[in-house]
Design an enzyme around this catalytic site. Sequence first.
Site, PDB file in Angstrom:
ATOM      1  N   LYS A  58      32.321  34.727  33.125  1.00 52.56           N
ATOM      2  CA  LYS A  58      32.337  34.939  34.225  1.00 52.56           C
ATOM      3  C   LYS A  58      34.071  35.089  33.179  1.00 52.56           C
ATOM      4  CE  LYS A  58      34.060  33.886  38.242  1.00 52.56           C
ATOM      5  NZ  LYS A  58      34.198  33.053  39.411  1.00 52.56           N
ATOM      6  N   TYR A  98      33.415  30.600  31.382  1.00 49.84           N
ATOM      7  CA  TYR A  98      34.190  30.539  32.545  1.00 49.84           C
ATOM      8  C   TYR A  98      36.182  30.229  31.870  1.00 49.84           C
ATOM      9  CZ  TYR A  98      35.637  30.699  37.287  1.00 49.84           C
ATOM     10  OH  TYR A  98      36.527  30.316  38.349  1.00 49.84           O
ATOM     11  N   ILE A 137      30.890  37.500  39.082  1.00 51.36           N
ATOM     12  CA  ILE A 137      30.664  36.545  39.761  1.00 51.36           C
ATOM     13  C   ILE A 137      31.425  36.236  40.964  1.00 51.36           C
ATOM     14  CG2 ILE A 137      29.754  33.702  40.237  1.00 51.36           C
ATOM     15  CD1 ILE A 137      29.550  33.932  37.164  1.00 51.36           C
ATOM     16  N   THR A 177      34.654  27.187  41.714  1.00 49.74           N
ATOM     17  CA  THR A 177      35.818  26.990  42.414  1.00 49.74           C
ATOM     18  C   THR A 177      35.539  27.374  43.248  1.00 49.74           C
ATOM     19  OG1 THR A 177      37.142  27.975  40.224  1.00 49.74           O
ATOM     20  CG2 THR A 177      38.379  27.529  41.968  1.00 49.74           C
ATOM     21  N   ARG A 203      44.100  28.979  35.654  1.00 42.37           N
ATOM     22  CA  ARG A 203      43.282  27.332  36.456  1.00 42.37           C
ATOM     23  C   ARG A 203      43.765  26.698  35.330  1.00 42.37           C
ATOM     24  NH1 ARG A 203      41.605  27.576  41.435  1.00 42.37           N
ATOM     25  NH2 ARG A 203      40.933  29.722  42.836  1.00 42.37           N
ATOM     26  N   TYR A 223      44.554  21.445  31.417  1.00 44.19           N
ATOM     27  CA  TYR A 223      45.370  20.739  31.767  1.00 44.19           C
ATOM     28  C   TYR A 223      46.113  20.173  30.483  1.00 44.19           C
ATOM     29  CZ  TYR A 223      49.140  17.034  32.641  1.00 44.19           C
ATOM     30  OH  TYR A 223      50.471  16.906  32.386  1.00 44.19           O
TER      31      TYR A 223
END
Length: 316
Positions: free
Chosen positions: A179, A151, A219, A63, A156, A125
Amino acid sequence: MQDAQPQTTPATATATRFRGIWLPLITPFTREGANTPVDHAALRRLVTHYRHSGIAGFVICGTTGEAAALDDAEQLAVLETVLAHADGLPVIAGLAGNHLGHTLARLDAFNTLPLAGVLAPAPYYIRPSQAGLVDWFGTLADRSNAPLVLYDIPYRTGTTLTLDTLLTLAGHDNIRGIKDCGGNAHTTQALIADGRLSVLAGEDHQLLSTLTMGGHGAIIASSHCRPAHYAALYRAVQSQQLDVARVLFHALMPVVKLLFSEANPGPVKAWLAREGLLEDVLRAPMTSASPALAQQLVDAVAAIDAAFGAKAANAA
Protein backbone atom coordinates in the site's frame (compact mmCIF):
# COMPACT_ATOMS: atom_id res chain seq x y z
CA MET A 1 14.79 -13.48 5.17
CA GLN A 2 15.56 -14.30 1.55
CA ASP A 3 18.10 -12.47 -0.59
CA ALA A 4 16.79 -9.86 -2.98
CA GLN A 5 16.05 -11.06 -6.48
CA PRO A 6 17.59 -9.28 -9.49
CA GLN A 7 15.58 -6.27 -10.55
CA THR A 8 14.85 -7.72 -13.99
CA THR A 9 11.47 -9.38 -13.45
CA PRO A 10 8.99 -7.83 -15.93
CA ALA A 11 5.82 -6.35 -14.50
CA THR A 12 3.75 -8.79 -16.53
CA ALA A 13 5.35 -11.75 -14.78
CA THR A 14 4.38 -10.87 -11.23
CA ALA A 15 1.93 -12.99 -9.27
CA THR A 16 -0.48 -10.12 -8.62
CA ARG A 17 -2.77 -11.55 -6.00
CA PHE A 18 -3.93 -8.08 -4.99
CA ARG A 19 -5.74 -6.14 -7.72
CA GLY A 20 -8.62 -3.71 -7.96
CA ILE A 21 -10.22 -1.38 -5.43
CA TRP A 22 -9.94 -2.54 -1.82
CA LEU A 23 -12.17 -0.87 0.77
CA PRO A 24 -10.46 -0.04 4.11
CA LEU A 25 -13.68 -0.45 6.07
CA ILE A 26 -14.48 1.83 8.99
CA THR A 27 -15.32 0.28 12.37
CA PRO A 28 -18.80 1.38 13.53
CA PHE A 29 -19.36 2.15 17.20
CA THR A 30 -22.51 2.81 19.17
CA ARG A 31 -22.86 5.00 22.23
CA GLU A 32 -23.91 3.41 25.50
CA GLY A 33 -23.54 6.03 28.19
CA ALA A 34 -19.83 6.73 28.52
CA ASN A 35 -18.92 3.63 26.49
CA THR A 36 -18.59 3.16 22.73
CA PRO A 37 -18.73 -0.58 22.00
CA VAL A 38 -18.28 -1.90 18.47
CA ASP A 39 -21.64 -1.94 16.69
CA HIS A 40 -21.58 -5.41 15.10
CA ALA A 41 -25.09 -5.01 13.69
CA ALA A 42 -23.94 -1.92 11.78
CA LEU A 43 -20.75 -3.74 10.77
CA ARG A 44 -22.79 -6.57 9.24
CA ARG A 45 -24.95 -3.99 7.49
CA LEU A 46 -21.88 -2.28 6.01
CA VAL A 47 -20.35 -5.53 4.77
CA THR A 48 -23.63 -6.49 3.13
CA HIS A 49 -23.90 -3.03 1.59
CA TYR A 50 -20.42 -3.09 0.05
CA ARG A 51 -19.70 -6.73 -0.77
CA HIS A 52 -21.35 -6.62 -4.21
CA SER A 53 -20.43 -3.02 -5.07
CA GLY A 54 -17.54 -3.90 -7.35
CA ILE A 55 -14.75 -3.75 -4.76
CA ALA A 56 -12.02 -6.38 -4.85
CA GLY A 57 -12.04 -6.97 -1.10
CA PHE A 58 -12.03 -5.50 2.39
CA VAL A 59 -9.16 -4.19 4.50
CA ILE A 60 -10.13 -4.46 8.17
CA CYS A 61 -8.60 -2.81 11.23
CA GLY A 62 -6.49 -0.39 9.25
CA THR A 63 -6.05 3.31 9.93
CA THR A 64 -9.54 4.14 8.62
CA GLY A 65 -10.89 1.35 10.85
CA GLU A 66 -9.57 3.12 13.98
CA ALA A 67 -7.51 0.04 14.82
CA ALA A 68 -5.42 1.96 17.36
CA ALA A 69 -8.59 2.44 19.43
CA LEU A 70 -9.48 -1.28 19.39
CA ASP A 71 -8.01 -3.82 21.79
CA ASP A 72 -6.82 -7.21 20.55
CA ALA A 73 -10.08 -9.02 21.33
CA GLU A 74 -12.13 -6.32 19.60
CA GLN A 75 -9.99 -6.54 16.48
CA LEU A 76 -10.46 -10.31 16.28
CA ALA A 77 -14.21 -9.94 16.80
CA VAL A 78 -14.43 -7.35 14.02
CA LEU A 79 -12.47 -9.59 11.66
CA GLU A 80 -14.68 -12.57 12.47
CA THR A 81 -17.86 -10.58 11.80
CA VAL A 82 -16.57 -9.34 8.45
CA LEU A 83 -15.34 -12.78 7.39
CA ALA A 84 -18.70 -14.32 8.29
CA HIS A 85 -20.62 -11.88 6.07
CA ALA A 86 -18.19 -11.09 3.24
CA ASP A 87 -19.78 -13.75 1.02
CA GLY A 88 -16.41 -14.99 -0.18
CA LEU A 89 -14.90 -11.57 -0.80
CA PRO A 90 -11.23 -11.58 0.34
CA VAL A 91 -10.26 -9.84 3.57
CA ILE A 92 -6.93 -8.27 4.52
CA ALA A 93 -6.21 -7.59 8.20
CA GLY A 94 -4.24 -4.60 9.44
CA LEU A 95 -1.36 -5.39 11.80
CA ALA A 96 0.40 -2.38 13.31
CA GLY A 97 2.76 -2.39 16.28
CA ASN A 98 6.24 -1.64 17.52
CA HIS A 99 6.74 -4.47 20.03
CA LEU A 100 7.80 -7.54 18.08
CA GLY A 101 6.62 -10.11 20.61
CA HIS A 102 3.17 -8.57 20.91
CA THR A 103 2.89 -8.11 17.15
CA LEU A 104 3.81 -11.76 16.54
CA ALA A 105 1.28 -12.90 19.15
CA ARG A 106 -1.42 -10.95 17.34
CA LEU A 107 -0.25 -12.43 14.05
CA ASP A 108 -0.57 -15.92 15.53
CA ALA A 109 -4.22 -15.12 16.29
CA PHE A 110 -4.70 -13.83 12.74
CA ASN A 111 -3.25 -17.10 11.46
CA THR A 112 -6.35 -18.89 12.73
CA LEU A 113 -8.51 -16.88 10.30
CA PRO A 114 -8.97 -17.36 6.52
CA LEU A 115 -7.33 -14.07 5.57
CA ALA A 116 -6.26 -13.08 2.06
CA GLY A 117 -3.44 -10.92 3.41
CA VAL A 118 -1.95 -8.99 6.32
CA LEU A 119 -1.26 -5.26 5.92
CA ALA A 120 1.72 -4.19 8.03
CA PRO A 121 3.38 -0.77 8.43
CA ALA A 122 6.86 -0.10 9.76
CA PRO A 123 7.07 -0.13 13.56
CA TYR A 124 5.98 3.37 14.47
CA TYR A 125 7.88 5.95 16.57
CA ILE A 126 11.07 3.84 16.85
CA ARG A 127 12.59 4.85 13.49
CA PRO A 128 14.75 1.73 12.99
CA SER A 129 17.51 1.36 10.41
CA GLN A 130 16.78 -0.07 6.97
CA ALA A 131 18.40 -3.35 8.07
CA GLY A 132 16.08 -3.38 11.09
CA LEU A 133 13.09 -2.86 8.80
CA VAL A 134 14.14 -5.76 6.58
CA ASP A 135 14.40 -7.98 9.66
CA TRP A 136 11.04 -6.77 11.02
CA PHE A 137 9.06 -7.40 7.86
CA GLY A 138 10.94 -10.61 7.12
CA THR A 139 10.08 -11.96 10.57
CA LEU A 140 6.40 -11.12 10.10
CA ALA A 141 6.35 -12.64 6.62
CA ASP A 142 8.02 -15.81 7.84
CA ARG A 143 5.40 -16.18 10.58
CA SER A 144 2.28 -15.22 8.60
CA ASN A 145 0.04 -17.79 6.94
CA ALA A 146 -1.32 -15.09 4.65
CA PRO A 147 0.80 -12.98 2.28
CA LEU A 148 2.16 -9.75 3.70
CA VAL A 149 1.24 -6.40 2.15
CA LEU A 150 3.69 -3.68 3.12
CA TYR A 151 2.14 -0.40 4.27
CA ASP A 152 4.57 2.40 3.43
CA ILE A 153 3.29 5.51 5.17
CA PRO A 154 6.20 7.58 6.53
CA TYR A 155 4.09 10.48 7.79
CA ARG A 156 2.42 8.14 10.30
CA THR A 157 5.30 5.83 11.25
CA GLY A 158 8.18 8.32 11.14
CA THR A 159 10.13 5.85 8.99
CA THR A 160 10.77 5.85 5.26
CA LEU A 161 11.21 2.54 3.47
CA THR A 162 13.87 3.18 0.85
CA LEU A 163 13.58 1.76 -2.64
CA ASP A 164 16.49 -0.60 -1.99
CA THR A 165 14.75 -1.89 1.13
CA LEU A 166 11.47 -2.36 -0.71
CA LEU A 167 13.19 -4.25 -3.52
CA THR A 168 14.94 -6.46 -0.97
CA LEU A 169 11.62 -7.21 0.71
CA ALA A 170 10.06 -7.96 -2.68
CA GLY A 171 12.38 -10.97 -2.83
CA HIS A 172 10.58 -12.66 0.07
CA ASP A 173 8.17 -15.33 -1.13
CA ASN A 174 5.48 -14.21 1.33
CA ILE A 175 5.62 -10.45 0.71
CA ARG A 176 3.32 -9.85 -2.21
CA GLY A 177 2.11 -6.25 -2.21
CA ILE A 178 2.46 -2.68 -1.00
CA LYS A 179 0.00 0.00 0.00
CA ASP A 180 1.91 2.96 -1.37
CA CYS A 181 1.60 6.13 0.69
CA GLY A 182 5.27 7.04 0.42
CA GLY A 183 4.68 10.02 -1.85
CA ASN A 184 7.68 9.27 -4.07
CA ALA A 185 6.70 8.86 -7.74
CA HIS A 186 10.10 7.44 -8.61
CA THR A 187 9.70 4.67 -6.02
CA THR A 188 6.18 3.93 -7.22
CA GLN A 189 7.34 3.66 -10.82
CA ALA A 190 10.35 1.51 -9.90
CA LEU A 191 8.23 -0.96 -7.92
CA ILE A 192 5.72 -1.25 -10.76
CA ALA A 193 8.54 -1.81 -13.26
CA ASP A 194 10.19 -4.38 -10.98
CA GLY A 195 6.97 -6.37 -11.06
CA ARG A 196 7.26 -8.53 -7.94
CA LEU A 197 4.82 -6.62 -5.74
CA SER A 198 1.22 -5.65 -6.35
CA VAL A 199 1.43 -1.86 -6.11
CA LEU A 200 -1.74 -0.41 -4.58
CA ALA A 201 -2.27 3.32 -4.33
CA GLY A 202 -2.81 4.34 -0.73
CA GLU A 203 -3.31 8.05 -1.31
CA ASP A 204 -6.70 8.69 -2.87
CA HIS A 205 -5.55 11.54 -5.09
CA GLN A 206 -2.82 9.34 -6.57
CA LEU A 207 -5.26 6.66 -7.76
CA LEU A 208 -5.28 7.56 -11.45
CA SER A 209 -1.56 8.21 -11.76
CA THR A 210 -0.68 4.92 -10.07
CA LEU A 211 -3.09 2.94 -12.23
CA THR A 212 -1.97 4.53 -15.48
CA MET A 213 1.68 3.77 -14.64
CA GLY A 214 0.69 0.11 -14.36
CA GLY A 215 -0.24 -0.11 -10.69
CA HIS A 216 -2.53 -2.93 -9.69
CA GLY A 217 -5.22 -1.15 -7.68
CA ALA A 218 -5.77 0.85 -4.53
CA ILE A 219 -6.67 0.76 -0.85
CA ILE A 220 -8.47 4.08 -0.40
CA ALA A 221 -10.97 5.34 2.16
CA SER A 222 -12.91 7.47 -0.32
CA SER A 223 -14.21 4.29 -1.98
CA HIS A 224 -16.80 4.22 0.83
CA CYS A 225 -18.62 6.81 -1.29
CA ARG A 226 -19.97 5.30 -4.51
CA PRO A 227 -17.50 2.39 -4.76
CA ALA A 228 -18.96 1.31 -8.11
CA HIS A 229 -17.45 4.42 -9.69
CA TYR A 230 -14.01 3.56 -8.32
CA ALA A 231 -14.37 0.03 -9.65
CA ALA A 232 -15.46 1.45 -13.03
CA LEU A 233 -12.43 3.75 -13.06
CA TYR A 234 -10.15 0.79 -12.42
CA ARG A 235 -11.78 -1.22 -15.21
CA ALA A 236 -11.53 1.74 -17.59
CA VAL A 237 -7.77 1.97 -17.07
CA GLN A 238 -7.37 -1.78 -17.51
CA SER A 239 -9.22 -1.59 -20.84
CA GLN A 240 -7.25 1.51 -21.94
CA GLN A 241 -10.35 3.74 -21.85
CA LEU A 242 -8.35 6.57 -20.35
CA ASP A 243 -10.84 9.29 -21.32
CA VAL A 244 -13.51 7.46 -19.30
CA ALA A 245 -11.11 7.01 -16.38
CA ARG A 246 -10.23 10.71 -16.36
CA VAL A 247 -13.89 11.76 -16.36
CA LEU A 248 -14.61 9.51 -13.37
CA PHE A 249 -11.48 10.60 -11.52
CA HIS A 250 -12.17 14.32 -11.88
CA ALA A 251 -15.81 13.79 -10.87
CA LEU A 252 -14.74 11.98 -7.69
CA MET A 253 -12.02 14.40 -6.64
CA PRO A 254 -14.32 16.99 -4.97
CA VAL A 255 -15.58 14.23 -2.67
CA VAL A 256 -12.03 13.04 -1.98
CA LYS A 257 -10.95 16.58 -1.08
CA LEU A 258 -13.84 16.93 1.37
CA LEU A 259 -13.25 13.52 2.94
CA PHE A 260 -9.74 14.54 3.93
CA SER A 261 -10.38 18.17 4.85
CA GLU A 262 -10.89 16.97 8.43
CA ALA A 263 -9.27 14.00 10.17
CA ASN A 264 -10.10 10.62 8.65
CA PRO A 265 -12.38 8.73 9.32
CA GLY A 266 -14.58 11.47 10.78
CA PRO A 267 -15.91 12.69 7.41
CA VAL A 268 -16.50 9.14 6.12
CA LYS A 269 -18.49 8.25 9.22
CA ALA A 270 -20.48 11.49 9.03
CA TRP A 271 -21.49 10.70 5.45
CA LEU A 272 -22.35 7.06 6.27
CA ALA A 273 -24.47 8.28 9.18
CA ARG A 274 -26.38 10.55 6.80
CA GLU A 275 -26.92 7.44 4.63
CA GLY A 276 -28.46 5.67 7.63
CA LEU A 277 -25.81 2.95 7.80
CA LEU A 278 -24.36 3.68 11.25
CA GLU A 279 -24.15 6.10 14.15
CA ASP A 280 -21.69 8.97 13.85
CA VAL A 281 -19.52 7.79 16.76
CA LEU A 282 -15.72 7.75 16.96
CA ARG A 283 -13.36 6.88 19.77
CA ALA A 284 -11.05 9.45 21.32
CA PRO A 285 -8.86 11.10 20.25
CA MET A 286 -10.74 11.01 16.93
CA THR A 287 -13.66 13.42 16.57
CA SER A 288 -16.74 13.64 14.39
CA ALA A 289 -16.73 15.83 11.32
CA SER A 290 -18.32 19.25 11.52
CA PRO A 291 -21.99 19.49 10.52
CA ALA A 292 -21.05 21.87 7.72
CA LEU A 293 -18.63 19.37 6.21
CA ALA A 294 -21.14 16.55 6.55
CA GLN A 295 -23.64 18.55 4.51
CA GLN A 296 -21.00 19.45 1.91
CA LEU A 297 -20.30 15.74 1.46
CA VAL A 298 -23.98 14.97 0.98
CA ASP A 299 -24.17 17.69 -1.67
CA ALA A 300 -20.97 16.55 -3.41
CA VAL A 301 -22.11 12.93 -3.65
CA ALA A 302 -25.51 14.12 -4.91
CA ALA A 303 -23.67 16.00 -7.68
CA ILE A 304 -21.96 12.76 -8.72
CA ASP A 305 -25.32 10.99 -8.75
CA ALA A 306 -26.81 13.77 -10.86
CA ALA A 307 -23.98 13.46 -13.36
CA PHE A 308 -23.91 9.67 -13.62
CA GLY A 309 -27.30 8.56 -12.34
CA ALA A 310 -28.16 7.01 -8.99
CA LYS A 311 -28.62 3.59 -10.55
CA ALA A 312 -25.13 3.67 -12.00
CA ALA A 313 -23.71 4.85 -8.70
CA ASN A 314 -25.03 1.80 -6.88
CA ALA A 315 -24.47 -0.77 -9.61
CA ALA A 316 -22.31 -3.78 -8.84
